[in-house]
Design an enzyme around this catalytic site. Sequence first.
Site, PDB file in Angstrom:
ATOM      1  N   TYR A 135       0.833  -1.199   0.000  1.00 50.34           N
ATOM      2  CA  TYR A 135       0.000   0.000   0.000  1.00 50.34           C
ATOM      3  C   TYR A 135       0.870   1.252   0.000  1.00 50.34           C
ATOM      4  O   TYR A 135       0.597   2.208  -0.732  1.00 50.34           O
ATOM      5  CB  TYR A 135      -0.924   0.003   1.221  1.00 50.34           C
ATOM      6  CG  TYR A 135      -1.794   1.242   1.314  1.00 50.34           C
ATOM      7  CD1 TYR A 135      -2.843   1.435   0.413  1.00 50.34           C
ATOM      8  CD2 TYR A 135      -1.559   2.220   2.279  1.00 50.34           C
ATOM      9  CE1 TYR A 135      -3.634   2.580   0.476  1.00 50.34           C
ATOM     10  CE2 TYR A 135      -2.344   3.355   2.352  1.00 50.34           C
ATOM     11  CZ  TYR A 135      -3.382   3.531   1.454  1.00 50.34           C
ATOM     12  OH  TYR A 135      -4.156   4.667   1.519  1.00 50.34           O
TER      13      TYR A 135
ATOM     14  N   SER B  41      -2.186  13.362   8.368  1.00 47.88           N
ATOM     15  CA  SER B  41      -3.171  13.123   7.316  1.00 47.88           C
ATOM     16  C   SER B  41      -4.582  13.146   7.896  1.00 47.88           C
ATOM     17  O   SER B  41      -4.807  12.721   9.031  1.00 47.88           O
ATOM     18  CB  SER B  41      -2.901  11.764   6.659  1.00 47.88           C
ATOM     19  OG  SER B  41      -3.970  11.394   5.812  1.00 47.88           O
TER      20      SER B  41
ATOM     21  N   GLN C 107      -3.283  17.996   7.087  1.00 48.84           N
ATOM     22  CA  GLN C 107      -3.642  17.845   5.664  1.00 48.84           C
ATOM     23  C   GLN C 107      -5.111  17.497   5.522  1.00 48.84           C
ATOM     24  O   GLN C 107      -5.664  16.724   6.314  1.00 48.84           O
ATOM     25  CB  GLN C 107      -2.781  16.747   5.031  1.00 48.84           C
ATOM     26  CG  GLN C 107      -3.133  16.413   3.603  1.00 48.84           C
ATOM     27  CD  GLN C 107      -4.170  15.283   3.496  1.00 48.84           C
ATOM     28  OE1 GLN C 107      -4.397  14.539   4.448  1.00 48.84           O
ATOM     29  NE2 GLN C 107      -4.804  15.168   2.343  1.00 48.84           N
TER      30      GLN C 107
ATOM     31  N   TYR D 266      -8.325  16.722   2.427  1.00 43.41           N
ATOM     32  CA  TYR D 266      -8.787  16.553   1.050  1.00 43.41           C
ATOM     33  C   TYR D 266     -10.052  17.388   0.829  1.00 43.41           C
ATOM     34  O   TYR D 266     -10.767  17.724   1.771  1.00 43.41           O
ATOM     35  CB  TYR D 266      -9.150  15.086   0.763  1.00 43.41           C
ATOM     36  CG  TYR D 266      -7.996  14.126   0.817  1.00 43.41           C
ATOM     37  CD1 TYR D 266      -7.066  14.067  -0.215  1.00 43.41           C
ATOM     38  CD2 TYR D 266      -7.846  13.247   1.888  1.00 43.41           C
ATOM     39  CE1 TYR D 266      -6.006  13.169  -0.176  1.00 43.41           C
ATOM     40  CE2 TYR D 266      -6.796  12.342   1.940  1.00 43.41           C
ATOM     41  CZ  TYR D 266      -5.879  12.316   0.907  1.00 43.41           C
ATOM     42  OH  TYR D 266      -4.834  11.431   0.943  1.00 43.41           O
TER      43      TYR D 266
ATOM     44  N   THR E 227      -4.736  18.955  -0.150  1.00 38.47           N
ATOM     45  CA  THR E 227      -4.404  18.059  -1.262  1.00 38.47           C
ATOM     46  C   THR E 227      -5.488  18.155  -2.330  1.00 38.47           C
ATOM     47  O   THR E 227      -6.653  17.859  -2.072  1.00 38.47           O
ATOM     48  CB  THR E 227      -4.281  16.609  -0.765  1.00 38.47           C
ATOM     49  OG1 THR E 227      -3.254  16.544   0.233  1.00 38.47           O
ATOM     50  CG2 THR E 227      -3.919  15.680  -1.910  1.00 38.47           C
TER      51      THR E 227
ATOM     52  N   ARG F 141      -4.734   1.811  -8.268  1.00 33.65           N
ATOM     53  CA  ARG F 141      -3.575   1.210  -7.606  1.00 33.65           C
ATOM     54  C   ARG F 141      -3.753  -0.302  -7.594  1.00 33.65           C
ATOM     55  O   ARG F 141      -4.330  -0.879  -6.667  1.00 33.65           O
ATOM     56  CB  ARG F 141      -3.429   1.791  -6.202  1.00 33.65           C
ATOM     57  CG  ARG F 141      -3.274   3.315  -6.230  1.00 33.65           C
ATOM     58  CD  ARG F 141      -3.347   3.948  -4.856  1.00 33.65           C
ATOM     59  NE  ARG F 141      -3.429   5.407  -4.970  1.00 33.65           N
ATOM     60  CZ  ARG F 141      -3.630   6.226  -3.937  1.00 33.65           C
ATOM     61  NH1 ARG F 141      -3.765   5.726  -2.723  1.00 33.65           N
ATOM     62  NH2 ARG F 141      -3.700   7.528  -4.128  1.00 33.65           N
TER      63      ARG F 141
ATOM     64  N   LYS G  43      -1.326  21.313  -2.270  1.00 33.00           N
ATOM     65  CA  LYS G  43      -0.483  20.162  -2.601  1.00 33.00           C
ATOM     66  C   LYS G  43      -1.025  19.432  -3.835  1.00 33.00           C
ATOM     67  O   LYS G  43      -2.203  19.066  -3.873  1.00 33.00           O
ATOM     68  CB  LYS G  43      -0.414  19.199  -1.414  1.00 33.00           C
ATOM     69  CG  LYS G  43       0.500  17.998  -1.613  1.00 33.00           C
ATOM     70  CD  LYS G  43       0.566  17.174  -0.334  1.00 33.00           C
ATOM     71  CE  LYS G  43       1.533  16.011  -0.455  1.00 33.00           C
ATOM     72  NZ  LYS G  43       1.094  14.981  -1.413  1.00 33.00           N
TER      73      LYS G  43
ATOM     74  N   HIS H 144       1.677  13.094  -6.169  1.00 32.81           N
ATOM     75  CA  HIS H 144       1.147  12.183  -5.153  1.00 32.81           C
ATOM     76  C   HIS H 144       1.996  10.913  -5.055  1.00 32.81           C
ATOM     77  O   HIS H 144       1.483   9.814  -4.822  1.00 32.81           O
ATOM     78  CB  HIS H 144      -0.309  11.816  -5.465  1.00 32.81           C
ATOM     79  CG  HIS H 144      -1.161  11.651  -4.240  1.00 32.81           C
ATOM     80  ND1 HIS H 144      -1.958  12.655  -3.747  1.00 32.81           N
ATOM     81  CD2 HIS H 144      -1.339  10.608  -3.391  1.00 32.81           C
ATOM     82  CE1 HIS H 144      -2.598  12.229  -2.665  1.00 32.81           C
ATOM     83  NE2 HIS H 144      -2.223  10.983  -2.423  1.00 32.81           N
TER      84      HIS H 144
ATOM     85  N   ARG I 286       1.065   7.958  -7.299  1.00 33.83           N
ATOM     86  CA  ARG I 286      -0.069   7.131  -6.878  1.00 33.83           C
ATOM     87  C   ARG I 286      -1.393   7.552  -7.504  1.00 33.83           C
ATOM     88  O   ARG I 286      -2.431   6.961  -7.206  1.00 33.83           O
ATOM     89  CB  ARG I 286      -0.197   7.179  -5.350  1.00 33.83           C
ATOM     90  CG  ARG I 286       0.953   6.507  -4.641  1.00 33.83           C
ATOM     91  CD  ARG I 286       0.993   6.850  -3.159  1.00 33.83           C
ATOM     92  NE  ARG I 286      -0.150   6.333  -2.417  1.00 33.83           N
ATOM     93  CZ  ARG I 286      -0.270   5.098  -1.958  1.00 33.83           C
ATOM     94  NH1 ARG I 286       0.689   4.218  -2.213  1.00 33.83           N
ATOM     95  NH2 ARG I 286      -1.316   4.721  -1.268  1.00 33.83           N
TER      96      ARG I 286
END
Length: 380
Positions: free
Chosen positions: A24, A106, A127, A129, A155, A164, A251, A275, A278
């Site tokens: 991961y 995060s 951080q 989203y 982000t 992924r 970011k 990223h 990713r």
Amino acid sequence: MIISAPTDYRKAAKRTLPPFLFHYIDGGAYAEHTLKRNVEDLAEIELKQRVLNNMEHISTETTLWDDKLDIPVILAPVGLTGMYARRGEVQAAKAAANKGIPFTLSSVSVCPIEEVVPAIDRPMWFQLYVLKDRGFMKNALERAKESGVKTLVFTVDMPTPGARYRDAHSGMSGPYANIRRVLQAMYHPKWAWDVGIHGKPHDLGNISKYRGEPTHLEDYIGWLTKNFDPSICWKDLEWIRDFWEGPMIIKGILDPDDARDAVKFGADGIVVSNHGGRQLDGVLSSARALPEIADAVKGDIKILADSGIRTGLDVVRMIALGADSVMIGRSYAYALAAQGQKGVENLLDLFKKEMRVAMTLTGANSISEITRSSLVSNGL
């Protein structure tokens, strides 16, 4: 195993972690070409050696928004850090604080904001989203602000999840994922004892605080995927800019025009980032994108960079290409998995030593003296 270089921690982490967790953090999107290029392009940057310059007094210190950093490195936001070591976010934050640099929590961390902030004696970064659930965003921002967080990292390169493929093969997702993860843990007793048994609760702390109930690993991918918002635009960030009083960093910038838009928006900083390879495979590596972005906005906004940074030498390369500081993610996650807080502290010591060697042999007494002139050519 013997740890002599920062890159040794990857092998050590692979031995310690169950495959679903190692892959991961280690994997990228699609065929992982951008993941590889992040490292390879940076390694190909040639530094210009200079000698006989009296390098007795070298300083690796720098300042970002009145915050003094011992080295120009910030621990980047890494989701599920608390699954790599027991209460991993707390251990990583302590390591960063002890070494005089910021830690970025995060929004999809295991440990919530309220657990990490009291554990350290310097301001933490947070951080977030852009998600459809604006209630979660508002809740997280309010809690961060109340806890004394000053710097917000936003982000913006995840309006939709990247493909992924490793996750389905490793057991992070896909058929029978729960059973596969349990079986893997049985074959990794060090991790099972440290994290599996003694690292509970294994939920997404910040999301659980908002929802009022535990949000476990099996719920994580589904909740996050359902809440990605492909409709986001600069206008959607205005209420956050108005609400947040400290530095706000965007970011996920890879294009000079987006960097200019960040300046117009009123952001205090950007992170040149793909990223970590990713999200969209085939985009520019950060090392290739950085010089043109620096030419466009250097001096108008603080420029950070991540993706592909594995050593202290890479830090020097990124700064020479135009970054003010860098963020590292995988590098410290490997060290955390292998040796916990001690591993992260040792990693940062190794970074600093490598930086000092590079600065000595390129004739740079300070971070500000690391410029394009430190390169054999102007980048790539």
